[in-house]
Scaffold this motif. Structure first.
Motif, mmCIF file in Angstrom:
data_model
loop_
_atom_site.group_PDB
_atom_site.id
_atom_site.type_symbol
_atom_site.label_atom_id
_atom_site.label_comp_id
_atom_site.label_asym_id
_atom_site.label_seq_id
_atom_site.Cartn_x
_atom_site.Cartn_y
_atom_site.Cartn_z
ATOM 1 N N ASN A 2 1.067 3.091 -2.346
ATOM 2 C CA ASN A 2 0.416 1.950 -1.715
ATOM 3 C C ASN A 2 1.409 1.027 -1.009
ATOM 4 O O ASN A 2 2.567 0.916 -1.421
ATOM 5 C CB ASN A 2 -0.375 1.162 -2.769
ATOM 6 N N PRO A 3 0.968 0.333 0.030
ATOM 7 C CA PRO A 3 1.852 -0.542 0.815
ATOM 8 C C PRO A 3 2.091 -1.880 0.115
ATOM 9 O O PRO A 3 1.668 -2.939 0.587
ATOM 10 C CB PRO A 3 1.072 -0.715 2.127
ATOM 11 N N VAL A 4 2.776 -1.843 -1.021
ATOM 12 C CA VAL A 4 2.913 -3.042 -1.848
ATOM 13 C C VAL A 4 3.712 -4.139 -1.147
ATOM 14 O O VAL A 4 3.435 -5.328 -1.329
ATOM 15 C CB VAL A 4 3.540 -2.705 -3.216
ATOM 16 N N LYS A 5 4.708 -3.751 -0.360
ATOM 17 C CA LYS A 5 5.513 -4.764 0.353
ATOM 18 C C LYS A 5 4.653 -5.534 1.351
ATOM 19 O O LYS A 5 4.721 -6.773 1.425
ATOM 20 C CB LYS A 5 6.686 -4.088 1.060
ATOM 21 N N GLU A 6 3.847 -4.811 2.099
ATOM 22 C CA GLU A 6 2.984 -5.452 3.096
ATOM 23 C C GLU A 6 1.908 -6.304 2.428
ATOM 24 O O GLU A 6 1.594 -7.414 2.899
ATOM 25 C CB GLU A 6 2.337 -4.390 3.991
ATOM 26 N N VAL A 7 1.353 -5.807 1.322
ATOM 27 C CA VAL A 7 0.341 -6.579 0.601
ATOM 28 C C VAL A 7 0.960 -7.824 -0.025
ATOM 29 O O VAL A 7 0.337 -8.894 -0.056
ATOM 30 C CB VAL A 7 -0.353 -5.707 -0.460
ATOM 31 N N ALA A 8 2.189 -7.721 -0.496
ATOM 32 C CA ALA A 8 2.881 -8.893 -1.047
ATOM 33 C C ALA A 8 3.031 -9.975 0.017
ATOM 34 O O ALA A 8 2.841 -11.169 -0.261
ATOM 35 C CB ALA A 8 4.243 -8.487 -1.594
ATOM 36 N N ALA A 9 3.364 -9.568 1.225
ATOM 37 C CA ALA A 9 3.514 -10.541 2.318
ATOM 38 C C ALA A 9 2.190 -11.231 2.617
ATOM 39 O O ALA A 9 2.149 -12.451 2.867
ATOM 40 C CB ALA A 9 4.046 -9.835 3.565
ATOM 41 N N ILE A 10 1.105 -10.473 2.600
ATOM 42 C CA ILE A 10 -0.221 -11.058 2.831
ATOM 43 C C ILE A 10 -0.559 -12.044 1.719
ATOM 44 O O ILE A 10 -1.034 -13.151 1.972
ATOM 45 C CB ILE A 10 -1.292 -9.946 2.910
ATOM 46 N N ALA A 11 -0.322 -11.625 0.481
ATOM 47 C CA ALA A 11 -0.609 -12.505 -0.659
ATOM 48 C C ALA A 11 0.166 -13.810 -0.546
ATOM 49 O O ALA A 11 -0.395 -14.907 -0.728
ATOM 50 C CB ALA A 11 -0.264 -11.789 -1.965
#
Length: 407
Positions: free
Chosen positions: A179-188
């Motif tokens: 999963n794109p955890v880095k990108e989701v972290a940025a969104i969060a």
């Protein structure tokens, strides 16, 4: 070292099961342990067994050095800023619950949103379900793509200004999707939320860099990465760990105890109440040494080739359905028209082949897949193409057996 040479380092694999050489394809549940890890744990109990942080005698000093040395190995392994951000736990499940009850329960309120997915292991699902009930927060789910993957676009549409926490698995234990955890972290973070990453299926197989991901919390288990059972890691940014309340209270984690109040030790010991998992931590440190001696890039490349070979071979079996995306971590989950997953696993076991069958602690995902259970073959550094060939041969035998029984 190639996979066959690595295999020789795992004593348990040099045996027969039901009259056949053992083919172990259940590493996503728990990996096997190399001699280096077994010997490190044995050495602790034979040579310097003692409690840590308390005694000033020689054995106590050696034990403390081994325990805290393992913490430094973990710090380097996931590239945390400091050892104060590394909490030893009993496993991923404990880490999730520490964050849920120590952080989320105190900082999330009615009307807030907790965002997770249907792909999550129950350990990264139920704690947030409970927090939503305890606080009145709303539980939201990032919708899945057709192959069960999570897209950045779907995360963008789900996470809002009301979202206070996002919990996401790095790698699915059923689909193998990364999963794109880095990108989701940025969104969060853009919405003011924190993110928790379940790295239980990632840490053994791919490089996990908490600073690059910029996650607020992350947890994984030792037993899935060639280490012992009963030891895990919770990583947290210092700013959040300092605000969190301990979940377990008792000896070792206290600074001062008065009749009506107590204060806690500084990080990381604030969260490690009681005698810690000393042998487990030392074993985990040895497992990290083992993994780094091979290299995570080499492990990832080996598993990538192996899982692609497995998918190619399994796709030749008529009536067999593979779940998940083409690009994945080292596992294949499937069903067969002729046989229930538990029957598949039972027949394979008679051939000395160990696979997992069931809902894999992912019942919401099973419902989304419209199945009650699946079979799963998962690979690690000690598996070979010959193991895949044995699996395919065993599945063909299963198909023929049940096809004849019910024809």
């Amino acid at each position: 070292m190639n996979a066959k040479e690595i295999r020789e380092l795992f004593p348990i694999l040099n045996q027969q099961v039901n009259g056949h050489p053992l083919v172990y394809l259940d590493s996503a549940a728990t990996s096997q342990k190399p001699v280096q890890v077994i010997e490190a744990i044995d050495r602790y109990y034979r040579e310097y067994n003692s409690n840590v942080h308390r005694g000033v005698h020689t054995l106590g000093t050696l034990a403390t050095d081994g325990y805290e040395g393992a913490r430094e190995k973990v710090r380097g392994f996931i590239n945390a800023k400091e050892t104060a951000e590394i909490i030893f736990t009993r496993g991923t499940t404990t880490g999730v619950n520490f964050v849920a009850q120590g952080y989320a329960r105190n900082f999330i309120k009615e009307g807030d949103e907790i965002v997770i997915t249907q792909v999550e292991h129950h350990s990264n699902f139920i704690p947030w379900q409970q927090i939503a009930k305890q606080t009145g927060a709303t539980l939201k789910f990032i919708p899945l793509a057709e192959d069960g993957t999570i897209t950045v676009e779907a995360a963008e549409q789900t996470i809002t200004a009301n979202t206070k926490l996002v919990a996401l698995g790095y790698v699915s234990n059923v689909l193998g999707s990364i999963n794109p955890v880095k990108e989701v972290a940025a969104i969060a973070h853009r919405h003011g939320a924190v993110i928790f990453v379940d790295a239980a299926q990632a840490a053994p197989h791919i490089k996990v860099d908490v600073q690059d991901i910029d996650c607020d919390f992350l947890a994984f288990s030792g037993h899935k990465m060639a280490g012992p059972t009963g030891i895990g890691v919770l990583y947290g940014k210092r700013k959040w760990l300092e605000k969190m309340e301990p979940v377990e209270f008792g000896g070792e984690m206290i600074d001062f105890v008065d009749l009506y109040d107590s204060t806690w030790k500084e990080l990381p010991w604030k969260f490690e109440g009681g005698t810690p998992i000393i042998a487990g931590a030392i074993g985990l440190g040895a497992a990290i040494d083992f993994i780094e001696s091979i290299g995570l890039d080499a492990i990832r490349e080996h598993e990538h080739k192996l899982v692609q070979y497995a998918m190619d071979q399994l796709s030749t079996i008529e009536g067999l359905t593979i779940y998940g995306p083409k690009e994945r971590s080292g596992l294949v989950t499937f069903t067969m028209q002729e046989a229930h997953p538990h029957d598949i696993a039972t027949v394979l076991d008679t051939e000395g082949i160990a696979v997992r069958a069931g809902h894999h602690c992912c019942q919401p995902l099973m419902k989304w897949l419209n199945v009650s259970s699946t079979a799963r073959a998962s690979f690690y550094v000690y598996n070979t193409e010959e193991d895949v060939d044995a699996l395919v041969k065993g599945l063909i035998k299963t198909k023929e057996y049940f096809g004849n029984v019910f024809s």
